[in-house]
Write an enzyme that holds these catalytic residues in place. Structure first.
Site, PDB file in Angstrom:
ATOM      1  N   GLY A  22      -5.785  28.568  38.868  1.00 43.36           N
ATOM      2  CA  GLY A  22      -6.554  29.665  39.450  1.00 43.36           C
ATOM      3  C   GLY A  22      -7.954  29.760  38.886  1.00 43.36           C
ATOM      4  O   GLY A  22      -8.427  30.845  38.529  1.00 43.36           O
ATOM      5  N   GLY A  26     -13.120  34.519  39.431  1.00 45.44           N
ATOM      6  CA  GLY A  26     -12.620  35.551  38.537  1.00 45.44           C
ATOM      7  C   GLY A  26     -12.427  35.122  37.098  1.00 45.44           C
ATOM      8  O   GLY A  26     -13.209  34.342  36.535  1.00 45.44           O
ATOM      9  N   ILE A  27     -11.366  35.622  36.504  1.00 41.23           N
ATOM     10  CA  ILE A  27     -11.074  35.347  35.098  1.00 41.23           C
ATOM     11  C   ILE A  27     -10.864  33.856  34.863  1.00 41.23           C
ATOM     12  O   ILE A  27     -11.340  33.298  33.871  1.00 41.23           O
ATOM     13  CB  ILE A  27      -9.839  36.154  34.639  1.00 41.23           C
ATOM     14  CG1 ILE A  27     -10.202  37.638  34.506  1.00 41.23           C
ATOM     15  CG2 ILE A  27      -9.301  35.636  33.314  1.00 41.23           C
ATOM     16  CD1 ILE A  27      -9.028  38.537  34.169  1.00 41.23           C
ATOM     17  N   GLY A  28     -10.161  33.190  35.767  1.00 42.80           N
ATOM     18  CA  GLY A  28      -9.898  31.761  35.602  1.00 42.80           C
ATOM     19  C   GLY A  28     -11.168  30.944  35.529  1.00 42.80           C
ATOM     20  O   GLY A  28     -11.304  30.055  34.683  1.00 42.80           O
ATOM     21  N   TYR A 154       3.673  44.512  41.011  1.00 40.90           N
ATOM     22  CA  TYR A 154       2.762  43.744  40.149  1.00 40.90           C
ATOM     23  C   TYR A 154       3.139  43.938  38.682  1.00 40.90           C
ATOM     24  O   TYR A 154       3.227  42.966  37.926  1.00 40.90           O
ATOM     25  CB  TYR A 154       1.320  44.192  40.394  1.00 40.90           C
ATOM     26  CG  TYR A 154       0.306  43.416  39.592  1.00 40.90           C
ATOM     27  CD1 TYR A 154      -0.038  42.116  39.959  1.00 40.90           C
ATOM     28  CD2 TYR A 154      -0.314  43.976  38.475  1.00 40.90           C
ATOM     29  CE1 TYR A 154      -0.978  41.395  39.222  1.00 40.90           C
ATOM     30  CE2 TYR A 154      -1.249  43.260  37.741  1.00 40.90           C
ATOM     31  CZ  TYR A 154      -1.570  41.971  38.115  1.00 40.90           C
ATOM     32  OH  TYR A 154      -2.488  41.257  37.382  1.00 40.90           O
TER      33      TYR A 154
END
Length: 279
Positions: A22, A26-28, A154
């Site tokens: 991923g 974003g974070i990845g 989630y």
């Protein structure tokens, strides 16, 4: 072969090889870019890596399709001979009242956040066992430490991943492999756009309060911290030779909420959450 090329080749062989799922946004992407700048050999993944521009290598991998996992891991090992670090970051959000959320969407979320992540771990572990070392970093969520209203699925998927991390840590430690979880709070990314949002049904018993909380959730992401904070934290974790199993990265109140859950009576903690979400 020139001396400088030999030197660069030697440096590359000494650099740790990192596989990050991923990593297209974003974070990845923040983690992959940060580690690339720190001279790690980084391979990011996404379902469709073509078309984007990245400073690090990208390979195709869909965590819900085992054949793509097998192919991607084999490609990295064929090129580099090893995988030193796996950052299990790929995931997706889901919101909605439990009663209103389609069960198939719940299963789909677990396929990505839980079962897909485990399949990536399974693909990487044989190589790590063979080399006698490795680090598996499971990106979970502070939401996984508590059941949040309208984010219950989630929370459940990330909470399950936290527990699997504990079990796996004990199972693979004899092979020289370290397993940790890193739980982020709210960061300014595009995760809200990629979430499955259960529609606000006109006849829903939760219509008014769910609609209000959708806006609140999106605001939390928009006001979130810089993903580079998460990237720096992961870099620190993977450079440790030992340390904790669970790490949390986020604002003071996000991390303090976990402490409160541990020390407060259940119903009092529930009341605090309900007040926060206007329930």
């Amino acid at each position: 072969m020139t001396l400088s090329f030999r030197y660069l080749l030697k440096i590359r062989k000494m650099s740790k090889v990192v596989l990050i799922t991923g990593a297209s946004s974003g974070i990845g992407r923040a983690i992959a870019s940060y580690l690339h700048e720190k001279s790690y050999v980084v391979y990011g993944t996404s379902r469709n890596p073509k078309g984007g521009e990245f400073p690090f290598a990208m390979v195709a991998l869909d965590v819900t399709k085992k054949e793509t996992i097998t192919t991607a891991v084999a490609e990295v090992i064929a090129k580099e001979g090893r995988i030193d670090v796996l950052v299990n970051n790929a995931g997706k959000g889901i919101t909605g009242p439990i009663e209103d959320t389609p069960t198939d969407e719940m299963r789909s979320n677990f396929e990505t956040n839980f079962f897909g992540a485990i399949d990536v771990i399974k693909a990487v572990l044989p190589a790590m066992r063979k080399q006698g070392s490795g680090v598996v970093v499971n990106v979970t969520s502070i939401a996984g430490y508590m059941g949040l209203p309208f984010r219950g699925i989630y929370s459940a998927s990330k909470g399950a991943f936290e527990l699997v991390t504990e079990a796996l840590s004990m199972e693979v430690k004899p092979f020289g492999i370290r397993v940790v979880s890193v739980a982020p709070g709210d960061f300014a990314t595009n995760i809200a756009a990629g979430r499955y949002h259960t529609p606000v049904f006109e006849d829903s018993a939760y219509k008014k309060v769910y609609r209000e909380n959708l806006d609140l959730m999106d605001a939390h992401v928009d006001e979130g911290a810089d993903p580079k904070m998460m990237a720096a934290a992961i870099h620190e974790v993977i450079t440790k030779k030992s340390g904790k199993i669970h790490y949390k990265v986020g604002g003071f109140m996000e991390k303090f909420s976990i402490v409160l859950k541990r020390i407060l009576p259940d119903r009092l903690y529930e009341k605090l959450l309900m007040n926060h979400y206007n329930l």
